[in-house]
Scaffold this active site. Sequence first.
Site, mmCIF file in Angstrom:
data_model
loop_
_atom_site.group_PDB
_atom_site.id
_atom_site.type_symbol
_atom_site.label_atom_id
_atom_site.label_comp_id
_atom_site.label_asym_id
_atom_site.label_seq_id
_atom_site.Cartn_x
_atom_site.Cartn_y
_atom_site.Cartn_z
ATOM 1 N N HIS A 151 -9.559 5.054 -1.885
ATOM 2 C CA HIS A 151 -8.582 5.067 -0.498
ATOM 3 C C HIS A 151 -9.634 5.882 0.321
ATOM 4 C CE1 HIS A 151 -4.486 3.703 -1.735
ATOM 5 N NE2 HIS A 151 -4.983 3.876 -2.985
ATOM 6 N N ASP A 180 0.752 -1.151 0.173
ATOM 7 C CA ASP A 180 0.032 0.043 -0.102
ATOM 8 C C ASP A 180 0.731 1.348 0.285
ATOM 9 O OD1 ASP A 180 -2.429 1.524 0.010
ATOM 10 O OD2 ASP A 180 -2.246 1.477 2.367
ATOM 11 N N HIS A 181 0.663 2.113 -0.843
ATOM 12 C CA HIS A 181 1.458 3.192 -1.132
ATOM 13 C C HIS A 181 2.737 3.192 -1.046
ATOM 14 C CE1 HIS A 181 -2.123 5.898 -0.759
ATOM 15 N NE2 HIS A 181 -2.373 5.285 0.243
ATOM 16 N N ASN A 202 -8.756 0.775 6.559
ATOM 17 C CA ASN A 202 -7.845 0.854 7.755
ATOM 18 C C ASN A 202 -8.314 1.309 9.063
ATOM 19 O OD1 ASN A 202 -5.160 0.111 8.833
ATOM 20 N ND2 ASN A 202 -4.131 1.649 8.109
ATOM 21 N N THR A 203 -8.377 2.563 9.073
ATOM 22 C CA THR A 203 -8.664 3.423 10.266
ATOM 23 C C THR A 203 -9.776 2.515 11.203
ATOM 24 O OG1 THR A 203 -7.900 5.443 9.207
ATOM 25 C CG2 THR A 203 -8.957 5.770 11.382
#
Length: 288
Positions: free
Chosen positions: A208, A85-86, A232-233
């Site tokens: 995203h 990711d990124h 994610n968060t």
Amino acid sequence: MSLVSAKEMLLKARNEGYGVAQININNLEWIKSVLTTVEELKSPVILGVSEGAAKYMGGYKNVMAMVRELDEFYNVTVPVAVHLDHGTYEGSFKALAAGFTSIMFDGSHYPFEENLAKTKEVVAACHAKGVSVEAEVGAIGGEEDGVIGGGEIADPEECRLIAATGVDMFAAGIGNIHGMYPPNWKGLDFDVLKEVQRVTNNVPLVLHGGSGIPEDMIKKAVSMGVSKINVNTECQIEFAKATRAYIEAGKDLVGKGFDPRKLLAPGAEAIKNVVREKLTLFGSVNKA
Ligand code: 13P
């Protein structure tokens, strides 16, 4: 063994009109919770691994070893992609060498020509190994040192050129940000999404910052070509909340409640609940 590139699962999602979740993993509990839940719901999934999370877990090779072994241990049959990711330029090649099945090269902070040139190189190296690639145009905002960026809007011509490099999925800033959204957030820019969809020639699109986007916006985005949504968060918040409740209830002080296998169990269960909710919302249940 169900570890695969993200290409086919996203094309299927794109054709059938649902979204595949990218759930970012942070440790053993995350991997176990996600793998067992996607198997239970017969859903494909993409495990997102940031460079920071990979470092925390002992490096790319250890991430691959943990996922591979747990995948086998739990008899996972649904398609699972292990996705950087990124990724930085250097990180993309390291993750590729370690056996990641999918790579996001995030060159959005480079001058455009450099993003384009580096994306081409990453695509060539990854495709030679059957590994899928995600690229990004228009940096996705988020909270940094308490300052909340609104989220950059991607330039359609830049999107067209990057998508034409042959990437398998494409992330564009459409007002989305990482982390939870501030109360005054203006929402996703669907006009830009429509334009990005038009110029990128049916490449599956990536959203995203999936935590906290209202359900109706997610559904609309999926109907307009978004095939991958990153979360994610929300898992982190729910994990922390459940762990806090366990400790505040004094359960770690009763019997062997301090055993990490007991202490982390409510958090692991909370992650499963978030994953179940997202897979259902994105429409990927029973799509494996
Ligand atoms: P959130 O943390 O906002 O869910 O975003 C995740 C993400 O986009 C990872 O790339």
